[in-house]
Design an enzyme around this catalytic site. Structure first.
Site, short mmCIF file in Angstrom:
data_model
loop_
_atom_site.label_atom_id
_atom_site.label_comp_id
_atom_site.label_asym_id
_atom_site.label_seq_id
_atom_site.Cartn_x
_atom_site.Cartn_y
_atom_site.Cartn_z
N ARG A 67 0.84 -1.38 0.02
CA ARG A 67 -0.11 0.12 0.01
C ARG A 67 0.86 1.33 -0.12
O ARG A 67 0.45 2.30 -0.15
CB ARG A 67 -0.89 0.09 1.28
CG ARG A 67 -2.23 -1.01 0.86
CD ARG A 67 -3.13 -1.11 1.92
NE ARG A 67 -2.43 -1.52 3.16
CZ ARG A 67 -2.79 -2.93 3.67
NH1 ARG A 67 -3.29 -3.77 2.97
NH2 ARG A 67 -2.04 -3.41 4.63
N GLU A 104 5.56 -11.35 14.15
CA GLU A 104 5.07 -11.85 15.39
C GLU A 104 5.21 -13.48 15.59
O GLU A 104 5.47 -14.01 16.29
CB GLU A 104 3.49 -11.62 14.99
CG GLU A 104 2.76 -11.76 16.59
CD GLU A 104 1.20 -11.53 16.70
OE1 GLU A 104 0.67 -11.79 17.73
OE2 GLU A 104 0.93 -10.83 15.60
#
Length: 184
Positions: A67, A104
């Site tokens: 993006r 993560e």
């Protein structure tokens, strides 16, 4: 009619999708900002007006996959400077430099063409959102490996509770974000 600040106007057009991509996550979806031509223009202009100022003007805009490409390309075009994509590993055909960062679960790698920027370039690094800051930090390190100065990191949304913006600022990277979703 009372007018909204740019921040409030943009905030109204960011969609929150609960429990996506995982339970408990409030996903901040920026695609509605892109769909309405007036909203898209207000958002782009907020960045362009900041970086048009001679003291803040970059030599090049670098956008983070994916993006950051949308924003970065339009901002670079409006500023009349070049645009450089920082891609996920394996997407660039020419000689690259790479930087791996922790996610993560596991890690990810971003790449940049070795000739995309020149030593001494002042670079504006742009993405849609700052969460943990890992991608932007990797982009900064990548650009610095090639001898540039990353003058600022910019994003539409900051999620300060995830610690990314604090981590990026602690690394010496000034940040400019339009909408902050702390405690919401």
């Amino acid at each position: 009619m009372h007018s909204l600040s740019v921040t409030d106007y943009l905030r109204q057009h960011i969609r929150t999708v609960p429990d996506w991509p995982a339970p408990g996550v409030q996903f901040r979806d920026i695609t509605p900002l892109l769909q309405d031509p007036k909203v898209f223009r207000v958002m782009i202009d907020a960045f362009v007006h900041r970086y048009m100022d001679r003291a803040m003007r970059p030599d090049v805009v670098a956008g983070l996959d994916a993006r950051g490409f949308i924003l970065g390309a339009v901002v670079a075009y409006e500023l009349n400077v070049g645009f450089v994509p920082i891609r996920k590993k394996g997407k660039l055909p020419f000689t690259t430099v790479e930087e791996t960062y922790e996610l993560e679960y596991g890690s990810a790698t971003v790449e940049l063409h070795a000739d995309a920027v020149k030593p001494g370039d002042r670079v504006l690094l742009i993405d849609d959102l700052i969460a943990t800051g890992g991608t932007m930090m990797a982009g900064k390190k990548l650009l610095e490996k090639l001898g540039t100065t990353v003058m600022e990191g910019a994003a539409i949304v900051d999620l300060p509770e995830l610690g990314g913006s604090a981590r990026l600022r602690a690394s010496g990277l000034p940040l400019y974000t339009l909408v902050d979703f702390s405690g919401r």
